[in-house]
Design a protein around this motif. Structure first.
Motif, short mmCIF file in Angstrom:
data_model
loop_
_atom_site.label_atom_id
_atom_site.label_comp_id
_atom_site.label_asym_id
_atom_site.label_seq_id
_atom_site.Cartn_x
_atom_site.Cartn_y
_atom_site.Cartn_z
N MET A 139 0.89 -1.16 0.00
CA MET A 139 0.00 0.00 0.00
C MET A 139 0.93 1.21 0.00
SD MET A 139 -3.00 1.29 -0.16
CE MET A 139 -4.19 0.04 0.33
N ALA A 140 0.95 1.93 -1.10
CA ALA A 140 1.85 3.07 -1.26
C ALA A 140 1.15 4.36 -0.86
CB ALA A 140 2.30 3.18 -2.72
N THR A 141 1.94 5.27 -0.30
CA THR A 141 1.46 6.63 -0.10
C THR A 141 1.56 7.35 -1.44
OG1 THR A 141 3.64 7.49 0.44
CG2 THR A 141 2.30 6.64 2.29
N LEU A 142 0.89 8.48 -1.55
CA LEU A 142 1.01 9.28 -2.77
C LEU A 142 2.45 9.78 -2.94
CD1 LEU A 142 -2.34 11.29 -2.73
CD2 LEU A 142 -1.84 9.05 -3.72
N ALA A 143 3.13 10.04 -1.83
CA ALA A 143 4.52 10.49 -1.90
C ALA A 143 5.44 9.38 -2.42
CB ALA A 143 5.00 10.97 -0.53
N GLU A 157 -5.22 -0.81 -7.16
CA GLU A 157 -6.43 -0.07 -6.80
C GLU A 157 -6.06 1.17 -6.00
OE1 GLU A 157 -9.16 -1.58 -3.78
OE2 GLU A 157 -7.60 -2.96 -3.11
N ARG A 158 -6.87 2.21 -6.15
CA ARG A 158 -6.71 3.44 -5.37
C ARG A 158 -7.67 3.36 -4.20
NH1 ARG A 158 -3.02 6.82 -7.12
NH2 ARG A 158 -2.38 6.47 -9.25
N VAL A 159 -7.16 3.68 -3.04
CA VAL A 159 -7.94 3.66 -1.81
C VAL A 159 -8.06 5.10 -1.33
CG1 VAL A 159 -7.97 2.82 0.58
CG2 VAL A 159 -7.10 1.36 -1.24
N MET A 160 -9.26 5.55 -1.07
CA MET A 160 -9.46 6.94 -0.67
C MET A 160 -9.27 7.17 0.82
SD MET A 160 -9.57 8.08 -3.58
CE MET A 160 -9.51 9.75 -3.03
N LYS A 161 -9.40 6.11 1.62
CA LYS A 161 -9.28 6.27 3.07
C LYS A 161 -8.62 5.03 3.65
CE LYS A 161 -11.79 7.84 7.08
NZ LYS A 161 -12.99 8.44 7.60
N MET A 162 -7.35 5.15 4.07
CA MET A 162 -6.62 3.99 4.58
C MET A 162 -6.98 3.65 6.02
SD MET A 162 -2.86 3.98 2.83
CE MET A 162 -2.24 5.51 3.48
N ALA A 163 -7.37 4.64 6.83
CA ALA A 163 -7.74 4.38 8.23
C ALA A 163 -9.25 4.53 8.40
CB ALA A 163 -7.01 5.35 9.15
N GLU A 164 -9.79 3.80 9.37
CA GLU A 164 -11.23 3.85 9.59
C GLU A 164 -11.69 5.16 10.22
OE1 GLU A 164 -12.59 0.44 11.75
OE2 GLU A 164 -11.77 -0.95 10.29
N PRO A 167 -9.67 12.10 8.99
CA PRO A 167 -9.84 12.53 7.59
C PRO A 167 -9.36 11.46 6.62
CG PRO A 167 -8.78 14.25 8.90
CD PRO A 167 -8.83 13.01 9.75
N ALA A 168 -9.90 11.51 5.42
CA ALA A 168 -9.52 10.54 4.38
C ALA A 168 -8.07 10.75 3.98
CB ALA A 168 -10.42 10.70 3.17
N VAL A 169 -7.28 9.68 4.04
CA VAL A 169 -5.89 9.69 3.59
C VAL A 169 -5.79 8.66 2.46
CG1 VAL A 169 -3.49 9.29 4.21
CG2 VAL A 169 -5.03 10.35 5.88
N PRO A 170 -5.55 9.12 1.24
CA PRO A 170 -5.51 8.19 0.11
C PRO A 170 -4.24 7.36 0.06
CG PRO A 170 -5.03 10.41 -0.63
CD PRO A 170 -5.36 10.51 0.83
N GLY A 171 -4.34 6.23 -0.61
CA GLY A 171 -3.21 5.35 -0.84
C GLY A 171 -3.41 4.61 -2.15
N VAL A 172 -2.39 3.90 -2.58
CA VAL A 172 -2.45 3.14 -3.82
C VAL A 172 -1.91 1.74 -3.55
CG1 VAL A 172 -1.81 3.01 -6.25
CG2 VAL A 172 -1.97 5.25 -5.12
N ARG A 173 -2.76 0.74 -3.70
CA ARG A 173 -2.28 -0.64 -3.62
C ARG A 173 -1.55 -0.93 -4.92
NH1 ARG A 173 -5.83 -5.60 -4.13
NH2 ARG A 173 -4.30 -7.25 -3.99
N MET A 174 -0.30 -1.39 -4.81
CA MET A 174 0.53 -1.62 -5.99
C MET A 174 1.14 -3.02 -5.91
SD MET A 174 2.42 2.10 -6.24
CE MET A 174 2.71 2.03 -8.03
N GLY A 175 1.52 -3.54 -7.08
CA GLY A 175 2.11 -4.86 -7.12
C GLY A 175 3.14 -5.00 -8.22
#
Length: 179
Positions: A139-143, A157-164, A167-175
């Motif tokens: 799970m990558a950060t945008l940085a 996949e792009r995730v708009m909110k990594m924590a339950e 505020p929404a913190v986006p991430g990117v699942r990458m492989g």
């Protein structure tokens, strides 16, 4: 870089790793996240000490000073630290069908763009390959996304909110497939 070394992290390294992570989160996320999101990102980022216990977490040092860290895992947890219990899944992955996890990668802001992130990725990929894994995911950060793209990772996949919470913190699942 002259003076650059790496090794597996130990429990004694946890305070230095926590300091490095805090510096990286605070500085490197700012161009991508609002102040509220940077604060909230701590809910889904940080050190999972299971990686140190499993001997799969690397520490990179410049003349004995921690400048980067990161690890891989044969467990199902994709991301999150000790404090994010809801994200933890300690099930063991099957290298024949599952992807190893790249986890908790951080570079000290004073040492970015010097190959430290690439070094940590290479160490993790080599170790996962040696353990029989043919694929890695994270799970990558945008940085972090530009580095991972440059190293052959593809967005899943792009995730708009990594924590339950927070505020929404986006991430990117990458492989990436391991050759």
């Amino acid at each position: 870089m002259p003076g650059l070394t790496y090794r597996l992290a130990t429990e004694a390294d946890i305070p230095a790793i926590a300091t490095l992570m805090e510096r990286a989160i605070e500085s490197l996320q700012r161009p991508f996240l609002s102040s509220a999101q940077v604060m909230a990102s701590r809910l889904s980022m940080g050190l999972d000490t299971q990686l140190i216990a499993d001997r799969t977490y690397f520490l990179v040092e410049q003349d004995g000073v921690p400048v980067g860290c990161g690890g891989w895992s044969y467990r199902a947890t994709l991301y999150g630290g000790d404090h994010s219990a809801a994200l933890r899944d300690v099930r063991t992955l099957d290298p024949a069908r599952d992807a190893a996890r790249i986890r908790a990668m951080y570079t000290d802001p004073a040492y970015v763009r010097r190959g430290i992130g690439r070094l940590v990725l290479a160490l993790c990929e080599d170790a996962a390959r040696a353990a029989g894994f043919r694929r890695v995911e994270m799970m990558a950060t945008l940085a972090g996304e530009p580095l991972y793209l440059a190293c052959g990772y593809q967005p899943i996949e792009r995730v708009m909110k990594m924590a339950e919470t927070g505020p929404a913190v986006p991430g990117v699942r990458m492989g990436k497939d391991l050759p």
